[in-house]
Design a protein around this motif. Structure first.
Motif, PDB file in Angstrom:
ATOM      1  N   ARG A  76     -12.171 -29.959 -51.392  1.00 45.71           N
ATOM      2  CA  ARG A  76     -12.714 -29.023 -52.381  1.00 45.71           C
ATOM      3  C   ARG A  76     -11.841 -28.991 -53.633  1.00 45.71           C
ATOM      4  O   ARG A  76     -10.625 -29.120 -53.576  1.00 45.71           O
ATOM      5  N   LEU A 124     -21.465 -29.603 -54.353  1.00 45.45           N
ATOM      6  CA  LEU A 124     -20.599 -30.160 -53.323  1.00 45.45           C
ATOM      7  C   LEU A 124     -19.538 -29.179 -52.837  1.00 45.45           C
ATOM      8  O   LEU A 124     -18.883 -29.415 -51.823  1.00 45.45           O
ATOM      9  N   TYR A 167     -23.863 -29.097 -49.957  1.00 42.80           N
ATOM     10  CA  TYR A 167     -23.122 -30.317 -49.633  1.00 42.80           C
ATOM     11  C   TYR A 167     -23.799 -31.068 -48.478  1.00 42.80           C
ATOM     12  O   TYR A 167     -23.976 -32.299 -48.529  1.00 42.80           O
ATOM     13  N   ALA A 210     -19.113 -37.089 -48.765  1.00 39.03           N
ATOM     14  CA  ALA A 210     -20.432 -36.616 -48.334  1.00 39.03           C
ATOM     15  C   ALA A 210     -21.237 -37.715 -47.655  1.00 39.03           C
ATOM     16  O   ALA A 210     -22.010 -37.452 -46.732  1.00 39.03           O
ATOM     17  N   ARG A 245     -21.168 -25.270 -49.019  1.00 35.83           N
ATOM     18  CA  ARG A 245     -21.298 -26.039 -47.786  1.00 35.83           C
ATOM     19  C   ARG A 245     -22.741 -26.443 -47.491  1.00 35.83           C
ATOM     20  O   ARG A 245     -23.017 -27.589 -47.111  1.00 35.83           O
ATOM     21  N   TRP A 267     -14.274 -31.619 -45.716  1.00 38.63           N
ATOM     22  CA  TRP A 267     -14.927 -30.915 -46.820  1.00 38.63           C
ATOM     23  C   TRP A 267     -14.006 -29.853 -47.400  1.00 38.63           C
ATOM     24  O   TRP A 267     -13.882 -29.715 -48.622  1.00 38.63           O
ATOM     25  N   ARG A 293     -15.732 -37.377 -53.806  1.00 37.65           N
ATOM     26  CA  ARG A 293     -16.489 -36.362 -53.071  1.00 37.65           C
ATOM     27  C   ARG A 293     -17.818 -36.932 -52.569  1.00 37.65           C
ATOM     28  O   ARG A 293     -18.272 -36.593 -51.462  1.00 37.65           O
TER      29      ARG A 293
END
Length: 376
Positions: free
Chosen positions: A281, A118, A124, A169, A121, A277, A165
């Motif tokens: 992080r 994740l 992800y 996503a 990029r 995103w 996360r």
């Protein structure tokens, strides 16, 4: 007064991530709490029938595997034990979820991810596409950290942040963390009888952060209130609401929807997908320390120019993610750096027109462009 989002009703929350901690899924003897889990699956089935798309983030693999392998310290005595326990327990965990969901006519899918999946990029986006397709097929994804291969360097460390996360996503509208406490209190309710529940949190400020402690009440999981608030920052920054509620009752989602206790962190104004995103992080490869003038400029939506940089820390390549911090250490933004660490250090504090002379050629006039930067 009950908040309209209490219970995360399907009419207002189209897509929901539900995280279940180890202590709720597995009893102290290492057995799945099947009767309780069946009541939760009943909640999930009712929501799916009402049109809500549900993703489950499930802990419990290490706890289950440790019992089967008779490992000490719940399988957490060493990295090797934890990985072996996870590999063994994950089969039992996925079978349990698949069986109980199938009883309700729901197909389950398993997804195992690491932090790296994740934070990268491309991976992800692959995970996001897989979740999107599964939900389009009316499947309930069951997600867990891939503890059988994760190491200290590439793991989330707790499923609270993993759930946030995954919510990001999946472009979820909300995340519900089922816990051994029924929300955020002004102090630890296990030790302070005067602690009061906060039912709605609009902004995660220093006062909210001060209310958390890092303990996991069960001793079985790896999270605590600190990890839950960190998860709330990720989720709300990505435009999703996040709730903390007790899982120590049968049918916990129904109980909450019918007036049970819980705390809701309200979503912040949504960022774009790429900036969300970046902001969410958990790992970065360097730090760019900026002066007060640059901090003000960034707050107005400007790019970071070399002139506003006091110093550069860490080793990174062009295109890596770095934190942008103030001189007193506060992280204020995160972005994709336009120069490697050596070049960035050479041009720190210099005007953009000096870059060509310092580096031998002109690359970019900015260190981090505003389109590739998210305030945090």
């Amino acid at each position: 007064m009950t908040h309209p989002l209490s219970g995360f009703p399907p009419a207002l929350v189209r897509r929901l991530v539900i995280k279940i901690g180890s202590a709720l899924l597995v009893d102290p003897d290492g057995q799945v709490r099947t009767d309780w889990l069946r009541t939760l699956v009943g909640d999930v089935a009712a929501r799916v029938a009402a049109g809500q798309q549900v993703i489950i983030v499930s802990s419990g693999a290490i706890a289950l595997g440790a019992r089967r392998l008779k490992l000490p310290k719940g399988g957490r005595g060493s990295l090797e034990d934890a990985q072996a326990a996870a590999a063994t327990g994950q089969i039992a965990l996925s079978q349990c979820w698949a069986s109980l969901l199938e009883e309700r006519g729901i197909t389950a899918a398993q997804m195992l991810v690491t932090l790296d999946d994740l934070e990268n990029r491309r991976r992800y986006l692959n995970a996001s596409a897989t979740l999107e397709r599964l939900m389009a097929l009316n499947v309930v994804p069951v997600v867990n950290e891939n503890d059988s291969v994760a190491t200290a360097e590439i793991r989330f460390g707790d499923n609270d942040r993993l759930a946030a996360r995954i919510g990001q996503a999946a472009r979820a509208d909300a995340v519900a963390l089922l816990s051994d406490v029924d929300g955020l209190y002004t102090a630890n309710p296990h030790v302070d009888a005067g602690a009061m529940l906060i039912d709605t949190i609009e902004t995660i400020d220093e006062a909210i952060l001060a209310m958390a402690d890092g303990g996991s009440a069960s001793g079985m999981g790896s999270g605590g209130m600190v990890s839950k608030i960190q998860a709330a920052k990720i989720a709300t920054g990505a435009g999703a609401h996040l709730a903390i509620l007790s899982g120590k009752v049968d049918a916990p989602l129904s109980r909450w929807a019918n007036g049970g206790k819980g705390s809701i962190f309200l979503a912040a104004p949504g960022k774009g997908a790429r900036k969300g995103w970046l902001a969410g992080r958990l790992t970065t490869l360097g730090r760019v320390v900026v002066d007060a003038g640059a901090e003000r400029a960034l707050g107005k939506g400007n790019s970071l120019l070399p002139a506003g940089v006091a110093r550069v820390e860490g080793l990174f390549e062009r295109g890596d993610v770095v934190d942008i911090v103030t001189q007193d250490g506060r992280v204020i933004a995160r972005g994709l750096i336009e120069y490697d660490s050596d070049a960035a250090a050479k041009i720190a504090g210099r005007r953009s027109e000096e870059i060509a002379a310092l580096l031998g050629e002109m690359h970019r006039s900015v260190l981090v462009h505003r389109d590739h930067m998210a305030m945090v």
